[in-house]
Write an enzyme that holds these catalytic residues in place. Sequence first.
Site, short mmCIF file in Angstrom:
data_model
loop_
_atom_site.label_atom_id
_atom_site.label_comp_id
_atom_site.label_asym_id
_atom_site.label_seq_id
_atom_site.Cartn_x
_atom_site.Cartn_y
_atom_site.Cartn_z
N SER A 95 0.52 -1.22 -0.18
CA SER A 95 0.09 -0.40 0.21
C SER A 95 1.45 1.26 -0.06
O SER A 95 2.34 1.14 0.70
CB SER A 95 -1.38 0.13 1.26
OG SER A 95 -2.03 1.13 1.46
N HIS A 99 2.71 12.02 -1.27
CA HIS A 99 2.51 13.43 -1.18
C HIS A 99 3.41 14.44 -1.62
O HIS A 99 4.26 14.44 -0.64
CB HIS A 99 1.95 13.35 0.85
CG HIS A 99 0.73 12.99 0.65
ND1 HIS A 99 -0.61 13.71 0.67
CD2 HIS A 99 0.63 11.78 2.36
CE1 HIS A 99 -1.69 12.57 1.61
NE2 HIS A 99 -0.29 11.56 1.90
N HIS A 109 -2.52 7.32 -4.76
CA HIS A 109 -2.65 6.54 -3.38
C HIS A 109 -2.12 5.17 -4.40
O HIS A 109 -3.22 5.28 -6.19
CB HIS A 109 -3.53 6.34 -2.96
CG HIS A 109 -4.19 5.45 -2.45
ND1 HIS A 109 -5.78 4.44 -2.79
CD2 HIS A 109 -3.54 4.23 -0.97
CE1 HIS A 109 -5.13 3.22 -2.26
NE2 HIS A 109 -4.66 2.77 -0.92
N ASN A 111 -3.03 0.42 -3.87
CA ASN A 111 -2.64 -0.55 -2.83
C ASN A 111 -2.88 -1.62 -4.01
O ASN A 111 -3.97 -1.85 -4.18
CB ASN A 111 -4.06 -0.53 -2.23
CG ASN A 111 -4.16 -1.74 -0.95
OD1 ASN A 111 -4.86 -2.64 -1.42
ND2 ASN A 111 -3.79 -1.21 0.37
N VAL A 112 -2.41 -2.80 -3.76
CA VAL A 112 -2.16 -4.31 -4.52
C VAL A 112 -2.42 -5.39 -2.94
O VAL A 112 -1.43 -5.22 -2.43
CB VAL A 112 -1.44 -4.56 -5.19
CG1 VAL A 112 -2.37 -3.87 -6.18
CG2 VAL A 112 -0.52 -4.74 -5.10
N ARG A 113 -3.64 -6.73 -2.81
CA ARG A 113 -3.43 -7.24 -1.43
C ARG A 113 -3.87 -8.79 -2.12
O ARG A 113 -4.91 -8.81 -3.10
CB ARG A 113 -4.12 -6.03 -0.63
CG ARG A 113 -5.60 -6.47 -1.06
CD ARG A 113 -6.09 -5.95 0.27
NE ARG A 113 -7.56 -5.41 -0.43
CZ ARG A 113 -7.92 -4.01 -1.20
NH1 ARG A 113 -7.34 -3.26 -1.85
NH2 ARG A 113 -9.39 -4.05 -1.38
N HIS A 148 -6.14 7.53 -16.43
CA HIS A 148 -7.87 6.60 -16.77
C HIS A 148 -7.27 5.82 -18.25
O HIS A 148 -7.73 4.54 -17.69
CB HIS A 148 -8.52 7.10 -17.07
CG HIS A 148 -9.66 7.50 -15.69
ND1 HIS A 148 -10.09 6.57 -15.38
CD2 HIS A 148 -9.32 8.66 -14.94
CE1 HIS A 148 -10.75 7.78 -13.92
NE2 HIS A 148 -10.40 8.68 -13.82
N GLY A 261 -5.05 -5.01 15.24
CA GLY A 261 -4.17 -5.07 16.11
C GLY A 261 -2.83 -4.76 15.60
O GLY A 261 -1.45 -4.48 15.59
#
Length: 310
Positions: A95, A99, A109, A111-113, A148, A261
């Site tokens: 992730s 800035h 931004h 993110n790959v997961r 895009h 956590g």
Amino acid sequence: MTESPDLAAVHAYLTGLQRRICDALEAADGSARFGSDVWQRAEGGGGDSRVLREGAVFEQAGVGFSEVRGASLPPSATAHRPELAGAPWRALGVSLVVHPRNPYVPTSHANVRYFEAQPPHGEPIWWFGGGFDLTPFYPFDEDVLHWHRTAQAACAPFGADLYPRCKRWCDAYFFLKHRNEARGVGGLFFDDFREGGFDHAFGLMRAVGDAYLHAYLPIVERRKHAPFGEREREFQLYRRGRYVEFNLVWDRGTLFGLQSGGRTEAILMSLPPRVRWEVGYAPAPGSAEARLSEYLQPRDWLGELVKATT
């Protein structure tokens, strides 16, 4: 077609992606370098949080890798999948949030997961997720169109309908309901993706991860030397407040990390280093700052901008 998840392949891809993105952002900045904070999680797993600070181009950039596991999924992960309540789980991902210093360079931004859970009965359930989105302060149509177009090209090998689906999903997800405005000009977002089996779904995650630099760096190069003054800087800091609001109020990844956590410093490294709020702020009518509002509602960027340039 491989149906069984290959965690070693996912791990290798994600750690390589983190390294490639950090190297490319350092090269684009030309001054600062990423520091590495390797951490362990008491319940299982750990990660590597890399942060670049006070660069010539990037005021702060965070690119984190994590591989964490737990004995029971937190509420944020089971709200839409109650059958997984209490299930052991494992998650791997990269992730990042960038800035920039110059207000004419957008925040970005990505993110790959990969996520896997073991329900009380049956086989493990796995899926991929990810995407990228762009948050300009002073938008340029050519930047939005490039962003895009790159997103569309990343999705193209997986079906003509995938880009419109992921684009709409991004518009819906990165939306500040309490402000009734989008976080930016969108991009791609997908979750719970396992279509076509493991190889196909893993391929989509890799395509999106690989496309991020192609989407973002040309915009950085076009805008990083644009002159700006205190007015633009103050507007950038004000609009960064919206970014904070979204991440702390609506973002499921932030909630999952805190509820499971996770390491707070790693979870919140996406927040900007400097930000301001102003009650009742309204840009002057007809100003460059007022123009931003035209870009903060979901639009058919490819259709509208291509038509406008032909």
